[in-house]
Design a protein around this motif. Sequence first.
Motif, PDB file in Angstrom:
ATOM      1  N   CYS A 159      -5.482   1.416   0.332  1.00 29.33           N
ATOM      2  CA  CYS A 159      -6.603   1.072  -0.649  1.00 29.33           C
ATOM      3  C   CYS A 159      -7.336   2.448  -0.878  1.00 29.33           C
ATOM      4  N   TYR A 160      -7.739   3.090   0.376  1.00 26.95           N
ATOM      5  CA  TYR A 160      -8.311   4.365   0.240  1.00 26.95           C
ATOM      6  C   TYR A 160      -7.523   5.591  -0.560  1.00 26.95           C
ATOM      7  N   LEU A 161      -6.533   5.536  -0.418  1.00 23.02           N
ATOM      8  CA  LEU A 161      -5.376   6.430  -0.886  1.00 23.02           C
ATOM      9  C   LEU A 161      -5.430   6.236  -2.486  1.00 23.02           C
ATOM     10  N   LEU A 162      -5.644   4.868  -2.690  1.00 25.85           N
ATOM     11  CA  LEU A 162      -5.344   4.471  -4.379  1.00 25.85           C
ATOM     12  C   LEU A 162      -6.684   5.060  -4.891  1.00 25.85           C
ATOM     13  N   LEU A 163      -8.090   4.814  -4.010  1.00 25.37           N
ATOM     14  CA  LEU A 163      -9.189   5.238  -4.464  1.00 25.37           C
ATOM     15  C   LEU A 163      -9.508   6.792  -4.730  1.00 25.37           C
ATOM     16  N   ALA A 164      -8.798   7.481  -3.807  1.00 22.78           N
ATOM     17  CA  ALA A 164      -8.724   8.906  -3.892  1.00 22.78           C
ATOM     18  C   ALA A 164      -8.015   9.306  -4.906  1.00 22.78           C
ATOM     19  N   LEU A 195      -7.866   8.129  -7.620  1.00 24.83           N
ATOM     20  CA  LEU A 195      -8.662   8.018  -8.925  1.00 24.83           C
ATOM     21  C   LEU A 195      -9.698   9.393  -9.426  1.00 24.83           C
ATOM     22  N   LEU A 196      -9.745   9.922  -8.010  1.00 27.76           N
ATOM     23  CA  LEU A 196     -10.733  11.066  -8.334  1.00 27.76           C
ATOM     24  C   LEU A 196     -10.055  12.364  -8.364  1.00 27.76           C
ATOM     25  N   ILE A 197      -9.067  12.563  -7.728  1.00 27.09           N
ATOM     26  CA  ILE A 197      -8.264  13.988  -7.642  1.00 27.09           C
ATOM     27  C   ILE A 197      -7.095  14.045  -8.243  1.00 27.09           C
ATOM     28  N   SER A 198      -6.255  13.078  -8.616  1.00 27.51           N
ATOM     29  CA  SER A 198      -4.885  13.356  -9.379  1.00 27.51           C
ATOM     30  C   SER A 198      -5.106  13.409 -10.747  1.00 27.51           C
ATOM     31  N   GLU A 199      -4.249  14.336 -11.434  1.00 28.38           N
ATOM     32  CA  GLU A 199      -3.984  14.465 -12.648  1.00 28.38           C
ATOM     33  C   GLU A 199      -3.136  13.093 -13.155  1.00 28.38           C
ATOM     34  N   GLN A 200      -2.032  12.894 -12.512  1.00 32.18           N
ATOM     35  CA  GLN A 200      -1.001  12.161 -12.608  1.00 32.18           C
ATOM     36  C   GLN A 200      -1.163  11.004 -11.403  1.00 32.18           C
ATOM     37  N   PRO A 201      -1.774   9.804 -11.749  1.00 28.88           N
ATOM     38  CA  PRO A 201      -1.681   8.821 -10.630  1.00 28.88           C
ATOM     39  C   PRO A 201      -0.563   8.548 -10.119  1.00 28.88           C
ATOM     40  N   PHE A 202      -0.277   8.126  -8.907  1.00 26.25           N
ATOM     41  CA  PHE A 202       0.817   7.988  -8.110  1.00 26.25           C
ATOM     42  C   PHE A 202       1.194   6.419  -8.437  1.00 26.25           C
ATOM     43  N   VAL A 203       0.361   5.808  -8.975  1.00 20.84           N
ATOM     44  CA  VAL A 203       0.657   4.086  -9.249  1.00 20.84           C
ATOM     45  C   VAL A 203       0.560   4.019 -10.725  1.00 20.84           C
ATOM     46  N   ASN A 204       1.073   2.921 -10.929  1.00 17.28           N
ATOM     47  CA  ASN A 204       1.163   2.577 -12.621  1.00 17.28           C
ATOM     48  C   ASN A 204       1.346   1.014 -12.676  1.00 17.28           C
ATOM     49  N   GLN A 205       1.811   0.654 -14.082  1.00 20.84           N
ATOM     50  CA  GLN A 205       1.846  -0.778 -13.902  1.00 20.84           C
ATOM     51  C   GLN A 205       2.819  -1.522 -13.460  1.00 20.84           C
ATOM     52  N   ASP A 206       3.702  -0.749 -13.051  1.00 22.81           N
ATOM     53  CA  ASP A 206       4.848  -1.430 -12.250  1.00 22.81           C
ATOM     54  C   ASP A 206       4.535  -2.055 -11.031  1.00 22.81           C
ATOM     55  N   VAL A 207       3.295  -1.342 -10.263  1.00 21.14           N
ATOM     56  CA  VAL A 207       2.887  -1.915  -9.025  1.00 21.14           C
ATOM     57  C   VAL A 207       1.569  -2.835  -9.274  1.00 21.14           C
ATOM     58  N   ASN A 208       1.202  -3.112 -10.339  1.00 24.52           N
ATOM     59  CA  ASN A 208       0.206  -4.003 -10.490  1.00 24.52           C
ATOM     60  C   ASN A 208       0.265  -5.209  -9.826  1.00 24.52           C
ATOM     61  N   PRO A 209       1.283  -6.102 -10.020  1.00 23.20           N
ATOM     62  CA  PRO A 209       1.486  -7.462  -9.258  1.00 23.20           C
ATOM     63  C   PRO A 209       1.667  -7.232  -7.888  1.00 23.20           C
ATOM     64  N   TRP A 210       1.892  -5.971  -7.280  1.00 25.74           N
ATOM     65  CA  TRP A 210       2.003  -5.833  -5.659  1.00 25.74           C
ATOM     66  C   TRP A 210       0.696  -5.589  -5.350  1.00 25.74           C
ATOM     67  N   THR A 211      -0.251  -4.928  -6.110  1.00 25.90           N
ATOM     68  CA  THR A 211      -1.673  -4.867  -5.746  1.00 25.90           C
ATOM     69  C   THR A 211      -2.376  -6.189  -5.496  1.00 25.90           C
ATOM     70  N   HIS A 212      -2.123  -7.027  -6.392  1.00 22.35           N
ATOM     71  CA  HIS A 212      -2.583  -8.393  -6.541  1.00 22.35           C
ATOM     72  C   HIS A 212      -2.083  -8.850  -5.105  1.00 22.35           C
ATOM     73  N   MET A 231     -14.208  14.777  -2.735  1.00 24.42           N
ATOM     74  CA  MET A 231     -13.987  13.595  -3.576  1.00 24.42           C
ATOM     75  C   MET A 231     -13.200  12.581  -2.395  1.00 24.42           C
ATOM     76  N   LEU A 232     -12.591  12.995  -1.562  1.00 27.70           N
ATOM     77  CA  LEU A 232     -11.983  12.144  -0.677  1.00 27.70           C
ATOM     78  C   LEU A 232     -12.991  11.907   0.187  1.00 27.70           C
ATOM     79  N   LEU A 233     -14.028  12.237   0.764  1.00 32.73           N
ATOM     80  CA  LEU A 233     -15.238  11.998   1.216  1.00 32.73           C
ATOM     81  C   LEU A 233     -15.998  11.087   0.631  1.00 32.73           C
ATOM     82  N   VAL A 234     -16.336  11.287  -0.612  1.00 40.00           N
ATOM     83  CA  VAL A 234     -17.040  10.340  -1.371  1.00 40.00           C
ATOM     84  C   VAL A 234     -16.247   8.931  -1.584  1.00 40.00           C
TER      85      VAL A 234
END
Length: 281
Positions: A23-28, A30-47, A129-132
Amino acid sequence: MRTIINRVTQVARLLIYSSAVLCYLLLASLLISEQPFVNQDVNPWTHQLAYLCFFLAFVLSFLPVYVDPCSKIRIKYIDDNNFSICTALATGLILKSSSLQSYFQSGRQSWNSSAPHFIYDNIFIIPLMLLVSFVSFLILVFLLDCILIKFILIKLFKREFIRPLYCKDCNIPMRKINSPLSFLNWQEQVAAKIKSIRFEAWYCSLCNSAVNRDSIHLRAYVNTDEKFKECPDCQELTMVEVYSKVTKEIKPNTDGQRLVIHKCQCCFREETKVEVIPNGY
């Protein structure tokens, strides 16, 4: 049985902290990635991961903690067992948050969009940003702990510990003593009176026929407010701030000073100290 419960607790904690790291990596991202490594295909998995965290928090809340029936524990800040449960709840809430979910759903579209992306050219901003994101996660954990402890457990159940306490010798639930003051020494009674420490006393009905100070499990929850201080003579948190006055005002590029007096409410010892007020405080 106790071995099985301890194993289940260890596995649950491992899953909780692993989920928290993810979860921390996903939060990070959001702040530092130009292209996030998650997308709509993993949405059910996060649920599913969020529901797993909620389930683990529920299970841990009912798993007993085995303690020495004749012991004394001093707890400052947050208890380790409470921290595990609050971490699971915080992880689940973040994974289920609408902002994060909408981000996942729009991830793929943002990859193909011509709109500008948020990215930092300065590499030194990334650790910041990682610290934040890490601090934000910890703040949510401590907020949940305050809500659970201050407004639910203490108000309704007069306790600060989420999981049930069991005697490690005879494997039965410990019984809570409603009024622990009679089992405290004079210094501890003073600390309880000024609310620098909150005490809980538990006893095992099988291990000890006579309930006294030497036959109970005493838990001391320390108040971290800076106005309290340990008395060198009483060896307890019985000193309280009784006087404070700014003796030097803060000026540009100059720190200020203030005079602080602490007085022990047990032996009446006084300590005077000049504290520095940092510029910008």
